[in-house]
Design a protein around this motif. Structure first.
Motif, PDB file in Angstrom:
ATOM      1  N   PHE A 182       4.347   8.406  -6.427  1.00 30.16           N
ATOM      2  CA  PHE A 182       3.819   9.767  -6.399  1.00 30.16           C
ATOM      3  C   PHE A 182       4.476  10.529  -5.254  1.00 30.16           C
ATOM      4  CE2 PHE A 182       0.557   7.072  -8.262  1.00 30.16           C
ATOM      5  CZ  PHE A 182       0.338   7.724  -9.457  1.00 30.16           C
ATOM      6  N   ARG A 183       5.530  11.247  -5.572  1.00 37.26           N
ATOM      7  CA  ARG A 183       6.307  12.007  -4.599  1.00 37.26           C
ATOM      8  C   ARG A 183       5.700  13.397  -4.418  1.00 37.26           C
ATOM      9  NH1 ARG A 183       8.831   9.167  -1.598  1.00 37.26           N
ATOM     10  NH2 ARG A 183      10.333  10.799  -1.206  1.00 37.26           N
TER      11      ARG A 183
ATOM     12  N   ALA B  70       0.835  -1.206   0.000  1.00 39.32           N
ATOM     13  CA  ALA B  70       0.000   0.000   0.000  1.00 39.32           C
ATOM     14  C   ALA B  70       0.869   1.255   0.000  1.00 39.32           C
ATOM     15  CB  ALA B  70      -0.937   0.007   1.208  1.00 39.32           C
ATOM     16  N   ALA B  71       2.074   1.138   0.532  1.00 40.07           N
ATOM     17  CA  ALA B  71       2.990   2.280   0.571  1.00 40.07           C
ATOM     18  C   ALA B  71       3.670   2.526  -0.771  1.00 40.07           C
ATOM     19  CB  ALA B  71       4.052   2.054   1.640  1.00 40.07           C
ATOM     20  N   ALA B  72       3.563   1.586  -1.685  1.00 44.56           N
ATOM     21  CA  ALA B  72       4.246   1.716  -2.974  1.00 44.56           C
ATOM     22  C   ALA B  72       3.813   2.962  -3.740  1.00 44.56           C
ATOM     23  CB  ALA B  72       4.030   0.470  -3.825  1.00 44.56           C
TER      24      ALA B  72
ATOM     25  N   PRO C  35      -1.883   8.853  -4.639  1.00 38.47           N
ATOM     26  CA  PRO C  35      -2.057   9.292  -6.030  1.00 38.47           C
ATOM     27  C   PRO C  35      -3.077  10.426  -6.183  1.00 38.47           C
ATOM     28  CG  PRO C  35      -2.291   6.901  -5.869  1.00 38.47           C
ATOM     29  CD  PRO C  35      -2.128   7.430  -4.484  1.00 38.47           C
ATOM     30  N   ILE C  36      -4.077  10.439  -5.317  1.00 39.85           N
ATOM     31  CA  ILE C  36      -5.068  11.518  -5.393  1.00 39.85           C
ATOM     32  C   ILE C  36      -4.443  12.836  -4.948  1.00 39.85           C
ATOM     33  CG2 ILE C  36      -7.250  12.386  -4.468  1.00 39.85           C
ATOM     34  CD1 ILE C  36      -8.135   9.401  -4.264  1.00 39.85           C
ATOM     35  N   PHE C  37      -3.788  12.820  -3.803  1.00 41.90           N
ATOM     36  CA  PHE C  37      -3.222  14.057  -3.263  1.00 41.90           C
ATOM     37  C   PHE C  37      -2.006  14.514  -4.066  1.00 41.90           C
ATOM     38  CE2 PHE C  37      -0.906  16.861  -0.481  1.00 41.90           C
ATOM     39  CZ  PHE C  37      -1.877  17.559   0.200  1.00 41.90           C
ATOM     40  N   PHE C  38      -1.001  13.652  -4.186  1.00 42.26           N
ATOM     41  CA  PHE C  38       0.256  14.048  -4.827  1.00 42.26           C
ATOM     42  C   PHE C  38       0.262  13.829  -6.337  1.00 42.26           C
ATOM     43  CE2 PHE C  38       1.840  13.103  -0.449  1.00 42.26           C
ATOM     44  CZ  PHE C  38       2.185  14.399  -0.122  1.00 42.26           C
ATOM     45  N   GLY C  39      -0.422  12.811  -6.807  1.00 41.36           N
ATOM     46  CA  GLY C  39      -0.436  12.530  -8.247  1.00 41.36           C
ATOM     47  C   GLY C  39      -1.359  13.462  -9.013  1.00 41.36           C
ATOM     48  N   LEU C  40      -2.594  13.586  -8.517  1.00 41.43           N
ATOM     49  CA  LEU C  40      -3.573  14.455  -9.176  1.00 41.43           C
ATOM     50  C   LEU C  40      -3.533  15.886  -8.648  1.00 41.43           C
ATOM     51  CD1 LEU C  40      -6.675  12.062  -9.213  1.00 41.43           C
ATOM     52  CD2 LEU C  40      -5.115  12.588 -11.115  1.00 41.43           C
ATOM     53  N   ASN C  41      -2.798  16.102  -7.550  1.00 39.42           N
ATOM     54  CA  ASN C  41      -2.746  17.427  -6.904  1.00 39.42           C
ATOM     55  C   ASN C  41      -4.152  17.899  -6.521  1.00 39.42           C
ATOM     56  OD1 ASN C  41      -0.040  17.276  -7.520  1.00 39.42           O
ATOM     57  ND2 ASN C  41      -0.165  18.665  -9.244  1.00 39.42           N
ATOM     58  N   ARG C  42      -4.905  16.982  -5.913  1.00 36.61           N
ATOM     59  CA  ARG C  42      -6.299  17.257  -5.553  1.00 36.61           C
ATOM     60  C   ARG C  42      -6.525  17.087  -4.045  1.00 36.61           C
ATOM     61  NH1 ARG C  42     -10.148  16.788  -9.737  1.00 36.61           N
ATOM     62  NH2 ARG C  42     -11.489  17.624  -8.110  1.00 36.61           N
TER      63      ARG C  42
END
Length: 169
Positions: free
Chosen positions: A24-25, A17-19, A91-98
């Motif tokens: 997404f940094r 789950a941490a992957a 991925p939502i927070f850092f990947g999509l910047n949402r």
């Protein structure tokens, strides 16, 4: 020996789950956000999550040890859902910047963790108790997520909902 292999499998699944955090940094987008002063230093997140993921894996294994897959199928399904929700936040927070969407997602994650604690308790009380620090940290993370979203609402909305040919960006 079989029990040890299953423990390792639970730990691998938990750490999987941490992957998404490796993929997404935070990056420059996150560095530029207005964050509250009470936010912990960036270096603290990795060790805290490492301990939590180890506890999450151990917790699932204890339930398996007590009831097996067949005896705890529904219970372990709830466990799997919370792990998937955990993996989805990054991925939502850092990947999509949402951060707004991530705030909604982390609230669902919080409920899933609480649900996991509730269904684990009758099977193995220690397994349920191992998840309490996880729930506490996600409570803190949710407050931080909401604070960041509120402080940057106009900036993050304009950056993440711009229409471009072919769809929303």
């Amino acid at each position: 020996m079989h029990s040890l292999l299953v423990l390792i499998a639970f730990e691998v699944v938990s750490f999987a789950a941490a992957a998404t955090g490796v993929i997404f940094r935070p990056g420059d987008w996150y560095k530029q956000l207005n964050k509250p002063r009470w936010r912990p230093p960036d270096w603290l997140f990795a060790p805290v999550w490492a301990v939590l993921y180890a506890s999450i894996g151990l917790s699932g294994w204890l339930v398996w040890l007590e009831a097996g897959i067949a005896g705890a199928a529904l219970t372990l399904s709830v466990y799997a859902v919370q792990l998937l929700l955990n993996a989805a936040w990054t991925p939502i927070f850092f990947g999509l910047n949402r951060p707004g969407l991530a705030a909604v997602e982390i609230m669902v994650l919080w409920a899933a963790i609480l649900g996991t604690i509730i269904v684990f308790h009758p099977v193995n009380a220690a397994a349920a108790l191992l998840l309490v620090p996880y729930l506490a940290w996600v409570s803190f993370a949710a407050a931080l997520n909401l604070s960041i979203w509120r402080r940057n609402r106009s900036t993050t909305l304009s950056q993440s909902t711009r229409w471009k040919p072919g769809g929303w960006s």
